[in-house]
Design an enzyme around this catalytic site. Structure first.
Site, mmCIF file in Angstrom:
data_model
loop_
_atom_site.group_PDB
_atom_site.id
_atom_site.type_symbol
_atom_site.label_atom_id
_atom_site.label_comp_id
_atom_site.label_asym_id
_atom_site.label_seq_id
_atom_site.Cartn_x
_atom_site.Cartn_y
_atom_site.Cartn_z
ATOM 1 N N SER A 187 0.795 -1.220 0.000
ATOM 2 C CA SER A 187 0.000 0.000 0.000
ATOM 3 C C SER A 187 0.831 1.275 0.000
ATOM 4 O O SER A 187 0.358 2.311 -0.457
ATOM 5 C CB SER A 187 -0.966 -0.002 1.184
ATOM 6 O OG SER A 187 -0.268 -0.215 2.391
ATOM 7 N N HIS A 215 -5.307 -3.079 -2.963
ATOM 8 C CA HIS A 215 -4.909 -2.105 -3.982
ATOM 9 C C HIS A 215 -4.748 -2.705 -5.372
ATOM 10 O O HIS A 215 -4.430 -1.997 -6.319
ATOM 11 C CB HIS A 215 -3.604 -1.418 -3.574
ATOM 12 C CG HIS A 215 -3.737 -0.637 -2.313
ATOM 13 N ND1 HIS A 215 -4.222 0.639 -2.267
ATOM 14 C CD2 HIS A 215 -3.496 -0.991 -1.024
ATOM 15 C CE1 HIS A 215 -4.247 1.062 -1.013
ATOM 16 N NE2 HIS A 215 -3.812 0.086 -0.240
ATOM 17 N N LYS A 247 -11.707 1.102 -2.055
ATOM 18 C CA LYS A 247 -10.623 1.660 -2.867
ATOM 19 C C LYS A 247 -11.075 1.706 -4.327
ATOM 20 O O LYS A 247 -11.938 2.496 -4.652
ATOM 21 C CB LYS A 247 -9.358 0.877 -2.600
ATOM 22 C CG LYS A 247 -8.912 1.254 -1.184
ATOM 23 C CD LYS A 247 -7.798 0.508 -0.571
ATOM 24 C CE LYS A 247 -7.543 1.119 0.803
ATOM 25 N NZ LYS A 247 -7.081 0.166 1.785
HETATM 26 C C1 LIG Z 1 -7.046 -0.080 3.157
HETATM 27 C C2 LIG Z 1 -6.466 -1.414 3.434
HETATM 28 C C3 LIG Z 1 -7.052 -2.272 4.348
HETATM 29 C C4 LIG Z 1 -8.212 -1.856 5.214
HETATM 30 O O1 LIG Z 1 -9.379 -1.768 4.499
HETATM 31 P P1 LIG Z 1 -10.563 -0.840 5.063
HETATM 32 O O2 LIG Z 1 -11.761 -1.317 4.341
HETATM 33 O O3 LIG Z 1 -10.171 0.551 4.740
HETATM 34 O O4 LIG Z 1 -10.619 -1.095 6.543
HETATM 35 C C5 LIG Z 1 -6.528 -3.534 4.485
HETATM 36 N N1 LIG Z 1 -5.440 -3.928 3.784
HETATM 37 C C6 LIG Z 1 -4.819 -3.096 2.921
HETATM 38 C C7 LIG Z 1 -3.625 -3.585 2.179
HETATM 39 C C8 LIG Z 1 -5.307 -1.813 2.731
HETATM 40 O O5 LIG Z 1 -4.685 -0.988 1.907
#
Ligand SMILES: *Cc1c(COP(=O)(O)O)cnc(C)c1O
Length: 396
Positions: A187, A215, A247
């Site tokens: 990330s 991602h 995302k």
């Molecule tokens: C954003 C993210 C999460 C958490 O997801 P949310 O739905 O925002 O709680 C978990 N793992 C990764 C790699 C992320 O980038």
């Protein structure tokens, strides 16, 4: 984890001193207030800016069809789900979204969670316990690290993307269940996990492989099926696939996709699934709409790739450090937190929003500007960013 501040006893003076230290170390964080819809030119703290910071990679968070689906969903189902999935909160909208996610990823089942953080906590603590081992990449997302801790399993971490080190950690786990958990796309770095090699190591050591593709889904692979599909792997190699909906899909929530036994195990045993309110059904309806767009509209991925190529070649010309990333996450690692803050502030003065990412989100000495691109960006906007970077961050 107990940090240096831990030496203070808990009282307001100690907390104030800890906050002061943060400020002095350029690690203090504050929030900006956004008005209006998400997009590449949001109004932030009262100013319209050009933003390179959201995870809305495909530009679906404010898509009219997705908004309309949410509105119709609220009219049909009401606003809240009013209960957990196992009581009475599991609506037809949730059911249909799970079916469509499973179909997209070519897996028998998918299970919705309210957030990605909770999905990771829920999976690891349902599958592992004391006496078991979870092997993790050093740069895994904080939620995977916390999930490992909560599970009670022994956590063994390996140097970033180092397959030999991962193999060593797998081999060291002598008894109990063993699961290797990794981000698909990291990330803060944007690079891909070496899944083919990790899958071979897991097969050799009889460990399970779990990929958090927050991602990668929507962005990579055919129909946006993510890092696992891009590397031509399937459920045999990656039995546990976790994804988020907040995302590239532009909405909210998360899911795990896998076989019947995995999903039924999670429904029965995953505490962050069982003991929480189901996400709003309207949100599930909105995700059904955005998933359809993400699957069909290949132009979004193609446009992202062309923006990416333009940005990277511009950065190279400026002599600024290029990240090893072929994804919309393009970190500009400037090492020193103060320099990163200076660059971020300089961009802000020119009406460009790129956040400064500092420890503990990234390791010490690796503070960076985390530039992210979206399918909604236009070429001239990328050029504007490059021009500003050249003026503000050019190598000294
Ligand atoms: C954003 C993210 C999460 C958490 O997801 P949310 O739905 O925002 O709680 C978990 N793992 C990764 C790699 C992320 O980038």
């Amino acid at each position: 984890m107990p940090g240096p501040d831990h030496a203070y006893t808990l009282n307001p003076e100690a907390l104030r001193a800890a906050l002061e230290r943060r400020r002095r170390d350029h690690l203090y964080r504050r929030r900006r207030v956004v008005e209006g819809p998400q997009g590449v030119e949001p109004t932030v703290d009262g100013r319209r800016v050009l933003a390179f910071c959201s995870n809305d990679y495909l530009g679906l968070a404010s898509h009219p069809q997705v908004i309309a689906a949410w509105q119709r969903g609220a009219a049909e189902y009401g606003v809240g789900s009013a209960a957990s999935h196992l009581i009475s909160g599991h609506s037809r909208a949730h059911y249909m979204l799970e079916e469509e996610l499973a179909d997209w990823l070519g897996r028998p089942r998918a299970l919705l969670y309210s957030t990605g953080y909770m999905a990771n906590l829920g999976v690891l603590s349902a599958l592992l316990g004391p006496g078991d081992t979870v092997v993790e990449d050093r740069l895994d997302h904080a939620s995977l690290i916390d999930a490992g801790r909560l599970s009670g399993a022994q956590i063994r971490r390996y140097a970033h993307a180092d397959v030999a080190a991962a193999r060593g950690q797998l081999a060291r786990a002598r008894e109990g269940r063993v699961l290797l958990a990794t981000d698909g796309v990291f990330s803060m770095d944007g690079d891909l996990a070496p899944l083919v090699e990790l899958a071979a190591a897991c097969r050799h050591e009889r460990a399970w492989l779990m990929v958090d593709d927050a991602h990668g889904l929507g962005v990579l692979g055919p129909e946006g099926r993510g890092t696992v599909a891009l590397q031509r792997l399937g459920m045999a190699q990656v039995p546990v696939l976790m994804g988020t909906l907040g995302k590239a899909l532009g909405t909210f929530g998360a899911f795990v996709a896998g076989d019947e036994i995995l999903i039924e195990t999670l429904i029965q045993c995953s505490r962050s699934y069982i003991y929480t309110t189901a996400l709003p059904p309207a949100s599930a309806q909105a995700t059904r709409a955005s998933l359809g767009l993400a699957r069909e509209e290949n132009w979004r991925r193609a446009h992202l790739q062309s923006l990416l190529a333009r940005y990277r070649s511009g950065l190279r010309e400026l002599g600024l450090p290029l990240a090893d990333s072929a994804t919309p996450i393009q970190p500009l690692v400037l090492a020193d937190a103060q320099r990163v803050l200076h660059c971020s502030a300089g961009l802000w003065e020119r009406g460009i929003l790129v956040p400064a990412i500092r420890p503990p989100s990234v390791p010490r000495g690796q503070a960076r500007l985390r530039v992210t691109l979206s399918a909604l960006h236009q070429e001239h906007q990328v050029d504007r960013l490059l021009e500003a970077l050249g003026e503000i961050c050019a190598p000294v």
